[in-house]
Write a protein that holds these residues in place. Structure first.
Motif, mmCIF file in Angstrom:
data_model
loop_
_atom_site.group_PDB
_atom_site.id
_atom_site.type_symbol
_atom_site.label_atom_id
_atom_site.label_comp_id
_atom_site.label_asym_id
_atom_site.label_seq_id
_atom_site.Cartn_x
_atom_site.Cartn_y
_atom_site.Cartn_z
ATOM 1 N N PHE A 190 0.837 -1.196 0.000
ATOM 2 C CA PHE A 190 0.000 0.000 0.000
ATOM 3 C C PHE A 190 0.875 1.250 0.000
ATOM 4 C CE2 PHE A 190 -2.916 2.985 2.338
ATOM 5 C CZ PHE A 190 -3.838 3.116 1.316
ATOM 6 N N ILE A 191 1.854 1.289 0.890
ATOM 7 C CA ILE A 191 2.764 2.430 0.967
ATOM 8 C C ILE A 191 3.605 2.525 -0.303
ATOM 9 C CG2 ILE A 191 4.793 3.320 2.184
ATOM 10 C CD1 ILE A 191 3.556 2.266 4.788
ATOM 11 N N ALA A 192 4.018 1.380 -0.838
ATOM 12 C CA ALA A 192 4.837 1.384 -2.051
ATOM 13 C C ALA A 192 4.121 2.085 -3.203
ATOM 14 C CB ALA A 192 5.191 -0.051 -2.449
ATOM 15 N N ARG A 193 2.847 1.781 -3.399
ATOM 16 C CA ARG A 193 2.103 2.407 -4.491
ATOM 17 C C ARG A 193 1.886 3.903 -4.221
ATOM 18 N NH1 ARG A 193 2.850 0.017 -9.146
ATOM 19 N NH2 ARG A 193 1.952 -2.077 -9.292
ATOM 20 N N LEU A 194 1.660 4.284 -2.972
ATOM 21 C CA LEU A 194 1.480 5.700 -2.647
ATOM 22 C C LEU A 194 2.770 6.479 -2.904
ATOM 23 C CD1 LEU A 194 -0.559 5.327 0.673
ATOM 24 C CD2 LEU A 194 -1.416 6.141 -1.531
ATOM 25 N N VAL A 195 3.894 5.892 -2.528
ATOM 26 C CA VAL A 195 5.190 6.539 -2.766
ATOM 27 C C VAL A 195 5.459 6.631 -4.267
ATOM 28 C CG1 VAL A 195 7.687 6.277 -2.479
ATOM 29 C CG2 VAL A 195 6.160 5.864 -0.551
ATOM 30 N N GLU A 196 5.174 5.570 -4.992
ATOM 31 C CA GLU A 196 5.366 5.586 -6.445
ATOM 32 C C GLU A 196 4.564 6.716 -7.083
ATOM 33 O OE1 GLU A 196 4.610 2.797 -10.411
ATOM 34 O OE2 GLU A 196 3.761 2.226 -8.478
ATOM 35 N N ASN A 197 3.299 6.843 -6.708
ATOM 36 C CA ASN A 197 2.458 7.894 -7.283
ATOM 37 C C ASN A 197 2.977 9.281 -6.938
ATOM 38 O OD1 ASN A 197 0.733 5.983 -8.378
ATOM 39 N ND2 ASN A 197 -0.659 5.998 -6.624
ATOM 40 N N ALA A 198 3.449 9.463 -5.704
ATOM 41 C CA ALA A 198 3.965 10.774 -5.292
ATOM 42 C C ALA A 198 5.208 11.140 -6.090
ATOM 43 C CB ALA A 198 4.286 10.757 -3.796
ATOM 44 N N ILE A 199 6.088 10.184 -6.328
ATOM 45 C CA ILE A 199 7.317 10.467 -7.074
ATOM 46 C C ILE A 199 7.016 10.728 -8.539
ATOM 47 C CG2 ILE A 199 9.462 9.405 -7.907
ATOM 48 C CD1 ILE A 199 9.795 8.165 -5.159
ATOM 49 N N ARG A 200 6.046 10.025 -9.090
ATOM 50 C CA ARG A 200 5.711 10.221 -10.502
ATOM 51 C C ARG A 200 5.089 11.592 -10.762
ATOM 52 N NH1 ARG A 200 6.862 6.321 -13.686
ATOM 53 N NH2 ARG A 200 7.012 4.148 -12.978
ATOM 54 N N GLU A 201 4.615 12.252 -9.724
ATOM 55 C CA GLU A 201 4.039 13.587 -9.886
ATOM 56 C C GLU A 201 5.096 14.692 -9.923
ATOM 57 O OE1 GLU A 201 1.195 14.101 -6.805
ATOM 58 O OE2 GLU A 201 -0.228 12.652 -7.645
ATOM 59 N N VAL A 202 6.360 14.338 -9.651
ATOM 60 C CA VAL A 202 7.436 15.332 -9.698
ATOM 61 C C VAL A 202 7.675 15.749 -11.147
ATOM 62 C CG1 VAL A 202 9.879 15.750 -9.231
ATOM 63 C CG2 VAL A 202 8.502 14.431 -7.611
ATOM 64 N N ASP A 203 7.867 17.033 -11.362
ATOM 65 C CA ASP A 203 8.086 17.579 -12.699
ATOM 66 C C ASP A 203 9.308 16.922 -13.346
ATOM 67 O OD1 ASP A 203 8.339 19.066 -14.979
ATOM 68 O OD2 ASP A 203 8.557 21.005 -13.983
ATOM 69 N N SER A 204 9.112 16.341 -14.519
ATOM 70 C CA SER A 204 10.213 15.657 -15.208
ATOM 71 C C SER A 204 11.316 16.632 -15.609
ATOM 72 C CB SER A 204 9.683 14.929 -16.445
ATOM 73 O OG SER A 204 9.074 15.842 -17.342
ATOM 74 N N GLY A 205 10.968 17.920 -15.718
ATOM 75 C CA GLY A 205 11.980 18.914 -16.063
ATOM 76 C C GLY A 205 13.078 19.004 -15.021
ATOM 77 N N LEU A 206 12.724 18.761 -13.764
ATOM 78 C CA LEU A 206 13.724 18.794 -12.699
ATOM 79 C C LEU A 206 14.720 17.647 -12.859
ATOM 80 C CD1 LEU A 206 11.398 19.567 -9.648
ATOM 81 C CD2 LEU A 206 12.959 21.145 -10.809
ATOM 82 N N ILE A 207 14.219 16.503 -13.299
ATOM 83 C CA ILE A 207 15.092 15.353 -13.516
ATOM 84 C C ILE A 207 16.054 15.623 -14.662
ATOM 85 C CG2 ILE A 207 15.156 12.890 -14.078
ATOM 86 C CD1 ILE A 207 12.345 12.664 -12.902
ATOM 87 N N GLU A 208 15.531 16.182 -15.744
ATOM 88 C CA GLU A 208 16.376 16.486 -16.897
ATOM 89 C C GLU A 208 17.425 17.527 -16.544
ATOM 90 O OE1 GLU A 208 16.355 14.718 -19.589
ATOM 91 O OE2 GLU A 208 14.725 13.552 -18.711
#
Length: 224
Positions: A103-121
């Protein structure tokens, strides 16, 4: 209300808090890294491992699909192996933790996927390694969402801990079933419900406050 009833309510509340606190801690220890990996391991991502991602995703989804009360009964042999018994507060932590991790794993995954991809680039362009990007960009930026996710997990575990009372666990659920239902004491059942509502409200309020404090994008009052 008798002193005996007050003592039983206090003891049951402590047992519930103990179960929820330990299972949340263990669930976070297991769920956080799994969630980060799931969010970063699809094809072309920071930790690209699509085959492992797919297998791990199936395992997480399969565990989450099992109704909690069935999970408790199904893993009784494993619970006995880990805790030495299948009943009681300590034994209840085993199924609570197993339910909490995916349950926590999926919540963490969703939270990280919401981070702006521009910051990663941008971090990649500056030469940051995948682990540096995860530690210094993704997790800090996703922290408000992760905090709210953990808050939701705690609220869910409070509800699950009450269910454990139906199969030999202790805590408020056990007290409500044994006295409120089986012994026809509606005042006990009412008090159990009130305490559970108060606990959920407190957890939700504290979780939302922490999420606001760690959100770097949210404006803050200077006097706060």
């Amino acid at each position: 209300m008798s002193a005996n009833l007050i003592n039983m309510l206090m003891e049951a509340t402590w047992q519930t808090l103990y179960m929820v606190a330990i299972s949340t801690l263990l669930g976070a220890v297991g769920g956080l890294p799994i969630g980060v990996f799931l969010a970063c391991s699809q094809k072309g991502e920071l930790l690209s491992a699509p085959a492992v991602n797919k297998v791990l995703g199936v395992v997480v989804n399969a565990t989450r699909s099992v109704p909690f009360i069935i999970l408790v009964v199904a893993i009784i042999p494993f619970t006995r192996l880990v805790a030495g018994t299948s009943i009681g507060t300590t034994a209840a932590i085993v199924p609570l933790t197993i339910a909490a991790i995916p349950f926590i794993a999926r919540l963490v995954e969703n939270a990280i996927r919401e981070v702006d991809s521009g910051l990663i680039e941008a971090a990649r362009a500056m030469g940051a390694t995948p682990m540096q990007i995860i530690r210094k960009v993704l997790i800090p930026e996703a922290l408000p969402g992760i905090t709210l996710g953990l808050t939701l997990a705690v609220v869910s575990l409070i509800g699950y801990s009450a269910m454990v009372g139906a199969v030999g666990g202790e805590g408020l659920g056990d007290l409500g079933i044994r006295y409120g239902y089986q012994r026809f004491m509606p005042d006990v059942m009412a008090m159990v419900v009130v305490i559970l509502i108060v606990l959920v409200q407190l957890v939700q309020t504290i979780g939302e406050w922490i999420a606001r404090r760690v959100d770097k994008r949210a404006p803050r009052n200077r006097g706060a």
